[in-house]
Design an enzyme around this catalytic site. Structure first.
Site, short mmCIF file in Angstrom:
data_model
loop_
_atom_site.label_atom_id
_atom_site.label_comp_id
_atom_site.label_asym_id
_atom_site.label_seq_id
_atom_site.Cartn_x
_atom_site.Cartn_y
_atom_site.Cartn_z
N HIS A 246 55.92 62.97 10.17
CA HIS A 246 55.76 64.34 9.14
C HIS A 246 57.18 64.44 8.37
O HIS A 246 58.05 65.12 8.86
CB HIS A 246 55.67 65.36 10.18
CG HIS A 246 54.28 65.10 11.00
ND1 HIS A 246 52.92 64.91 10.06
CD2 HIS A 246 53.87 64.98 11.86
CE1 HIS A 246 52.02 64.95 11.06
NE2 HIS A 246 52.68 64.84 12.29
N ASP B 167 52.96 62.08 6.77
CA ASP B 167 52.54 62.90 5.50
C ASP B 167 53.79 63.23 5.08
O ASP B 167 54.71 63.43 5.80
CB ASP B 167 51.60 64.27 5.54
CG ASP B 167 51.93 64.93 6.82
OD1 ASP B 167 53.04 65.05 7.31
OD2 ASP B 167 50.81 65.70 7.32
N ASN C 161 54.14 58.98 21.76
CA ASN C 161 53.94 59.62 20.33
C ASN C 161 54.83 60.92 20.20
O ASN C 161 54.77 61.63 20.84
CB ASN C 161 52.59 59.93 20.17
CG ASN C 161 52.23 60.12 18.49
OD1 ASN C 161 52.57 59.13 17.82
ND2 ASN C 161 51.53 61.28 18.33
N GLU D 48 51.34 59.54 12.09
CA GLU D 48 50.63 60.92 11.51
C GLU D 48 51.53 60.96 10.09
O GLU D 48 51.94 62.17 9.68
CB GLU D 48 51.08 61.95 12.40
CG GLU D 48 50.54 61.68 13.81
CD GLU D 48 50.65 62.89 14.82
OE1 GLU D 48 51.05 64.04 14.36
OE2 GLU D 48 50.31 62.88 15.91
N GLU E 12 54.97 64.07 22.27
CA GLU E 12 56.06 65.26 22.04
C GLU E 12 56.66 65.88 23.31
O GLU E 12 56.59 67.04 23.40
CB GLU E 12 55.40 66.34 21.18
CG GLU E 12 54.57 65.67 19.86
CD GLU E 12 53.86 66.77 18.83
OE1 GLU E 12 53.84 67.82 19.27
OE2 GLU E 12 53.39 66.34 17.92
O1 9MR Z 1 46.39 68.34 12.44
C1 9MR Z 1 46.28 68.91 13.66
C2 9MR Z 1 45.70 70.35 13.63
O2 9MR Z 1 44.46 70.50 13.12
C3 9MR Z 1 45.76 71.19 14.51
O3 9MR Z 1 45.51 72.54 14.49
C4 9MR Z 1 47.09 71.11 15.52
C5 9MR Z 1 47.06 71.83 17.09
O4 9MR Z 1 46.19 71.04 17.78
O5 9MR Z 1 47.44 69.84 15.67
C6 9MR Z 1 47.35 69.08 14.61
O6 9MR Z 1 47.96 67.62 14.82
C7 9MR Z 1 49.28 67.37 15.34
C8 9MR Z 1 49.02 66.22 16.26
O7 9MR Z 1 48.05 66.52 17.19
C9 9MR Z 1 50.39 66.05 17.00
N1 9MR Z 1 51.52 65.91 16.06
C10 9MR Z 1 51.56 67.09 15.08
C11 9MR Z 1 50.32 67.29 14.38
C12 9MR Z 1 50.39 68.23 13.34
O8 9MR Z 1 50.58 69.55 13.98
#
Ligand code: 9MR
Length: 409
Positions: A225, A257, A189, A255, A148
């Site tokens: 997402h 959803d 990513n 990822e 990101e």
């Molecule tokens: O699913 C993850 C959530 O449990 C955490 O609180 C959050 C912050 O670390 O990260 C979420 O996963 C993210 C992923 O690492 C990167 N892309 C977005 C995802 C959703 O926020």
């Protein structure tokens, strides 16, 4: 166990279905996978589904390889939580996507509140990457090296790395990772790069510039997402994936959803969610060098959505109670599996089945039908290659969902 040795028993087994990873592999993908997190692994129902390699052939660590977990204090590394998940995947024979090495979020305070120069932050970042890649060497199929790094308009995200080091932190991260593992695939990513636009272009320019400099980048992860009804079409997703693979990298949905922006979902919304999932999964299937699809957890019970987007959710393929969304059936059918709700029958050796009451254990996704009434509500009633029944039980209509799937609703 059986009520009587003489009577036929219709066993109330779960519906017989194709399974995601097995079907995805049969269509040429390397895996269909899911993210998971440590706290979820104490849930036995959850674990029994996640461990089933026919269903999930790949695991991504949802959190515990992030910097705040792995290097909470400078140069003191903690692998305990990450190792729980990597061992879990290894025990199940599942591939691992390792996630992630450099991200603006989930950083320890010694990074975010530290006083850095260009040289000291580069050294800290290199040290983190060196230690983490070395620790997990040989265990990961892929590493998300940088996560990101762009804003939606294609400009660089401003974070401690960008502010201190400038955009060069990205090539340095990839170059460093490559020193410590020859075989793992190194990925960039991001989200909102699943369709053409400034952000996708920025990610493609990054790939081109790394390659032009001889720095190894093997893949791009498109997070996926999405929102129900706003997911890009099959054709636009394929063409977008191809604009990445044309640069000589593989791609994956990392990822996935697809959330409802308001709850509860309507029947039409659930059908649309199925279409959206199918369009994404099939875009990968139909794109050479798209290697797999990972859902960002498979059940609404552990989805990140409700805590981030208030009032939104039901984004996964399994509901919170582990029954299946209609979208699950849509995906299975699109992948060539059988998505009809059927029950297994068990009869005693001397009798034959006389009744045809069929009950599913999945309250949301299937329903009760009686003999001669047509396809049960939620069951499949059409789609490419479909050879089963096409008329629905009274009170439901065979409703077109997508080319692969029509459903009794
Ligand atoms: O699913 C993850 C959530 O449990 C955490 O609180 C959050 C912050 O670390 O990260 C979420 O996963 C993210 C992923 O690492 C990167 N892309 C977005 C995802 C959703 O926020």
């Amino acid at each position: 166990m059986y009520a009587s040795a003489l009577l036929p028993i219709v066993a109330l087994f779960p519906v017989a279905l194709g399974q995601l990873n097995a079907l995805a592999k049969a269509k040429g993908l390397k895996y269909f996978g899911s993210a998971t997190d440590n706290s979820e692994l104490s849930d036995t129902t959850y674990v029994s589904i996640l461990s089933n390699i026919s269903q999930f052939g790949q695991i991504t660590l949802g959190n515990t390889q992030k910097w705040v977990y792995t290097e909470p204090t400078q140069n003191t590394f903690s692998w305990t939580q990450g190792d729980v998940i990597t061992s879990f995947a290894e025990g199940n024979g599942q591939l691992l996507r390792c996630h992630n090495l450099v991200w603006y979020n989930e950083l320890p305070s010694w990074i975010t509140s530290g006083t850095w120069t260009n040289a000291t932050l580069i050294a800290a970042m290199k040290n983190h990457i060196a230690n983490e890649v070395t620790h997990y060497k040989g265990q990961c199929y892929a590493w998300d090296v940088v996560n990101e790094a762009f804003n939606d308009d294609g400009t660089y995200r401003v974070d401690v790395f960008y502010t201190t080091i400038g955009p060069e932190y990205i090539p340095i991260a990839f170059e460093t990772a490559a020193l410590y593992d020859d075989t793992v695939k190194f990925y960039y990513n991001d989200y909102n790069i699943e369709y053409a636009g400034a952000k996708a272009t920025a990610a493609q320019n990054l790939v081109s510039s790394l390659k032009a400099r001889g720095i190894r980048i093997d893949g791009v992860g498109l997070q996926g997402h999405f929102i129900v009804g706003e997911t890009p079409s099959l054709a636009s997703q394929i063409s977008n994936l191809e604009s990445f693979t044309a640069l000589g990298v593989e791609v994956a949905y990392t990822e996935l959803d697809i959330r409802f922006s308001s709850l509860p979902p309507t029947t039409a919304g659930l059908t649309q969610q199925g279409t959206d999932y199918v369009n994404t999964v099939m875009a990968c299937v139909e794109t050479k060098n798209c290697v797999g699809v990972t859902v960002w957890d498979f059940t609404d019970k552990y989805s990140w959505i409700p805590s981030t987007f208030s009032g939104q959710g039901d984004a996964c393929l399994w509901y919170s109670d582990f029954t299946l969304h209609p979208a699950y059936y849509s995906v299975v059918t699109a992948l060539g599996g059988t998505a009809t709700a059927t029950a297994s029958t068990v009869t005693s050796s001397a009798t034959t089945l006389a009744t045809s009451t069929v009950t599913s254990t999945s309250a949301k996704a299937t329903t009760t039908s009686s003999s001669g009434g047509g396809v049960a509500k939620w069951g499949q009633c059409g789609g490419t290659g479909w050879t089963g029944g096409t008329s629905c039980v009274a009170g439901t209509t065979c409703t077109y969902s997508n080319a692969y799937y029509s459903q009794c609703l």
